[in-house]
Motif scaffolding. Structure first.
Motif: not given
Length: 297
Positions: A160-180, A257-262
């Protein structure tokens, strides 16, 4: 010449390696095997012994280890330095014994066949000049890993081939679902590799992700947040992708850049143009810009 891990018919932990391996120097290991050793040992993780633990077992002092830590590939540097530090003692057998003693049976299981093949080739040509590993152009004859993702052909015929690999941490999974939703389920029709959704369990995380990033995905999207900065897995994936495209010449890696960072933005990504989800003035163009970047050849 049996290199299988302890518990499957191989020598027990601490047992000596076969005599022929004790005589095979590290120069027998070609560039491909050394690179894979780095993929397993370079990531600093508390769950498994890494290159620094191996260096300690070889007698390296604290300052020497800190010096190696500054290298882009500390495992490769360690393997290059070891023969000069311990002439005659830097052998494949010694390396395998240390990996077994450190509990890295995953490396023995996954790389055992390649290491054995390199040793056999070395023993066959030991009367001939040995090529320097850094310029070894031999191509591994082992088949590409198959059965990594949910839609893989179990026989490895059509990976199986893909256009992009998504590198993310578990706490940002909701944003990844929006990306999907925005990239896969719209007119863009992109195919994303999302680890929690697409990757089958049961194999080494480091070898799976490196294989997917290098062989299966054209590009990689890095979801940047404060939690990303604390993730060892994200750090490994990002550095590995950057190593495949030095200086971002191929536009292989796209930071988001998903969120305003501290905390400060990652320094290793500061020279790459960022797709900023946090900017309200440009947010309406965000998904189109990201999709167009992923659609580029």
């Amino acid at each position: 010449m049996d290199l299988t891990p302890a518990g499957s018919g191989s020598p027990k932990p601490g047992a000596p390696e076969p005599p022929e391996l004790e005589a095979v120097p590290l120069v027998a290991l070609n560039l491909s095997v050394r690179r894979w050793l780095g993929l397993y040992l370079n990531p600093r993780a508390s769950v498994a012994a890494d290159w620094a633990v191996l260096a300690e077992e070889l007698g390296y002092e604290y300052l020497e280890i800190k010096s190696l830590e500054a290298q882009p590939d500390p495992t490769a540097r360690l393997l290059d330095d070891w023969p000069a530090r311990c002439p005659g003692g830097a052998t494949v057998g010694r390396l395998l014994a240390l990996l077994r003693a450190l509990g890295r049976h995953d490396i023995l299981a996954d790389l055992g066949g390649r290491i054995e093949e390199d040793c056999k080739k070395y023993l066959q040509r030991k009367e001939q000049p040995v090529q320097v590993p850094a310029v070894d152009s031999s191509i591994p004859k082992t088949l590409e890993m198959s059965g990594l993702t949910t839609r893989d052909d179990p026989y490895g015929n059509t990976p199986e081939l893909f256009d992009a690999f998504i590198c993310y941490c578990q706490k940002d999974i909701q944003f990844v679902q929006e990306m999907i939703r925005e990239l896969e389920q719209t007119e863009f029709k992109l195919k994303l590799c999302v680890f929690d959704r697409d990757v089958l369990p049961g194999s080494c995380v480091w070898s799976i992700t490196s294989q997917l990033i290098e062989k299966r995905c054209r590009k990689m999207v890095v979801v940047i947040s404060d939690d990303y900065l604390e993730s060892n897995a994200c750090d490994f994936q990002t550095k590995f992708a950057l190593s495949l495209s030095p200086g971002a010449r191929q536009k292989r890696l796209i930071p988001v850049k998903y969120e305003t960072m501290k905390n400060a933005f990652p320094s290793i990504l500061r020279f790459i143009t960022v797709c900023d989800y946090t900017n309200p003035c440009t947010k309406k163009w965000f998904w189109t810009r990201l999709a167009k970047s992923l659609l580029l050849p």
